[in-house]
Write a protein that holds these residues in place. Structure first.
Motif, mmCIF file in Angstrom:
data_model
loop_
_atom_site.group_PDB
_atom_site.id
_atom_site.type_symbol
_atom_site.label_atom_id
_atom_site.label_comp_id
_atom_site.label_asym_id
_atom_site.label_seq_id
_atom_site.Cartn_x
_atom_site.Cartn_y
_atom_site.Cartn_z
ATOM 1 N N ALA A 88 27.097 19.811 -19.125
ATOM 2 C CA ALA A 88 27.604 18.437 -19.108
ATOM 3 C C ALA A 88 28.486 18.131 -20.304
ATOM 4 C CB ALA A 88 26.440 17.453 -19.053
ATOM 5 N N ASP A 89 28.361 18.903 -21.381
ATOM 6 C CA ASP A 89 29.164 18.676 -22.580
ATOM 7 C C ASP A 89 30.461 19.482 -22.589
ATOM 8 O OD1 ASP A 89 27.211 16.994 -23.476
ATOM 9 O OD2 ASP A 89 26.407 18.355 -25.009
ATOM 10 N N ARG A 90 30.654 20.335 -21.607
ATOM 11 C CA ARG A 90 31.835 21.186 -21.573
ATOM 12 C C ARG A 90 33.061 20.389 -21.120
ATOM 13 N NH1 ARG A 90 30.456 26.479 -23.653
ATOM 14 N NH2 ARG A 90 28.194 26.281 -23.822
ATOM 15 N N LYS A 91 34.225 20.792 -21.635
ATOM 16 C CA LYS A 91 35.465 20.072 -21.364
ATOM 17 C C LYS A 91 36.477 20.895 -20.581
ATOM 18 C CE LYS A 91 33.942 16.624 -23.844
ATOM 19 N NZ LYS A 91 33.558 15.339 -23.192
ATOM 20 N N ASN A 246 36.114 15.100 -18.422
ATOM 21 C CA ASN A 246 35.196 13.971 -18.565
ATOM 22 C C ASN A 246 33.750 14.345 -18.248
ATOM 23 O OD1 ASN A 246 37.425 12.383 -19.222
ATOM 24 N ND2 ASN A 246 37.729 11.696 -17.121
ATOM 25 N N GLY A 247 33.467 15.645 -18.183
ATOM 26 C CA GLY A 247 32.090 16.089 -17.987
ATOM 27 C C GLY A 247 31.684 16.376 -16.558
ATOM 28 N N HIS A 249 31.337 18.751 -13.518
ATOM 29 C CA HIS A 249 31.317 20.204 -13.354
ATOM 30 C C HIS A 249 30.525 20.585 -12.112
ATOM 31 C CE1 HIS A 249 33.334 21.028 -17.115
ATOM 32 N NE2 HIS A 249 32.514 20.200 -17.729
#
Length: 272
Positions: A88-91, A246-247, A249
């Motif tokens: 969830a923190d990946r961009k 924006n998170g 994925h």
């Protein structure tokens, strides 16, 4: 005006914008390098095994460079940023986390060489456009990193352009599979150009050009190639699965991160 690391650390708004942009750059390269590494031993011939492996290694090196710049800006340890952050923190753009295509290459249902060629070529051209913009970035360390990345990126782009052109010109099944792959890639391609919720801050701080400028330059570079191959570029690109900046994925990213972080999580403090 170029800002040094010391200047950036004194301006919190600028620092946060630089951190956000660097996460996008680093995460894009990190996940696509992994997807490239999955082709080791499965590429169409042994020379391509070597070439693709080299490109993936370069790309992971670029990710490491960007993670180091994040560390310098106080974002955390580079290895932890690469391996320990949740999905969830990946961009990264969603296009890059997708498994290697829906085709039936060899015995694996998710290995399709046409998809690999199209994705890597379109990404390499988008990355080239961004790197050219970043060479003029207001953040001096990022501009310097862009110059280094650009030297290797030239060969990546040439490699994938050659594959793309040859397979389309081959006609028959090769061209049909390439056209199918392009449809799939175009459905998510807009995610490569998106700068996410903080995109306006990037341009206000002169860190990188706007989404529109990046997209327009990509089209300008690709249009002659498409015309020479009697192909048509769609007027609009999609973000079918959401905006990774924006998170948003897919479950495919989490599965990849589980594999990528498996050794690291055994002992995060270990020295190798």
């Amino acid at each position: 005006m170029r800002l040094t690391l010391e200047d950036a650390m004194k301006n919190e708004s600028y620092r946060q914008a630089a951190v956000e942009l660097l996460f996008q750059l680093a995460d894009d390269d990190f996940i696509l390098a992994y997807r490239g590494s999955e082709w080791l031993g499965l590429a169409p011939h042994i020379e391509e095994d070597v070439a693709f492996s080299s490109i993936s290694q370069d790309t992971m090196g670029h990710a490491a460079m960007f993670y180091q710049l994040l560390h310098d800006l106080g974002a955390g340890d580079p290895d932890e940023l690469a391996h320990a952050r949740p999905a969830a923190d990946r961009k990264n753009a969603i296009l890059l986390e997708k498994v290697n295509g829906p085709g039936t290459y060899l015995t694996e249902p998710h290995y399709d060489w046409a998809f690999a060629v199209v994705r890597n070529y379109f990404f390499a051209q988008a990355k080239k456009v961004k790197i050219e913009s970043l060479k003029n970035s207001s953040y001096q360390p990022l501009a310097e990193a862009a110059v280094k990345v650009n030297m290797e990126l030239y060969y990546h782009l040439l490699h994938w352009k050659t594959w793309f052109s040859q397979l389309v010109r081959a006609g028959g099944e090769a061209k049909t599979r390439m056209e199918t792959a392009m449809v799939t890639v175009f459905e998510e391609l807009e995610g490569l150009f998106s700068l996410g919720a903080k995109g306006n801050e990037f341009t206000q701080h002169n860190l990188i050009e706007s989404e529109e400028a990046l997209r327009t330059k990509w089209v300008q570079m690709m249009l002659p190639v498409f015309e020479s191959l009697d192909l048509k570029l769609p007027e609009k690109f999609g973000m079918k699965s959401g905006n990774g900046r924006n998170g948003d994925h897919t479950s495919e990213l989490q599965a990849a991160l589980d594999t990528l972080g498996e050794v690291y999580k055994i002992d995060a403090a270990a020295s190798w």
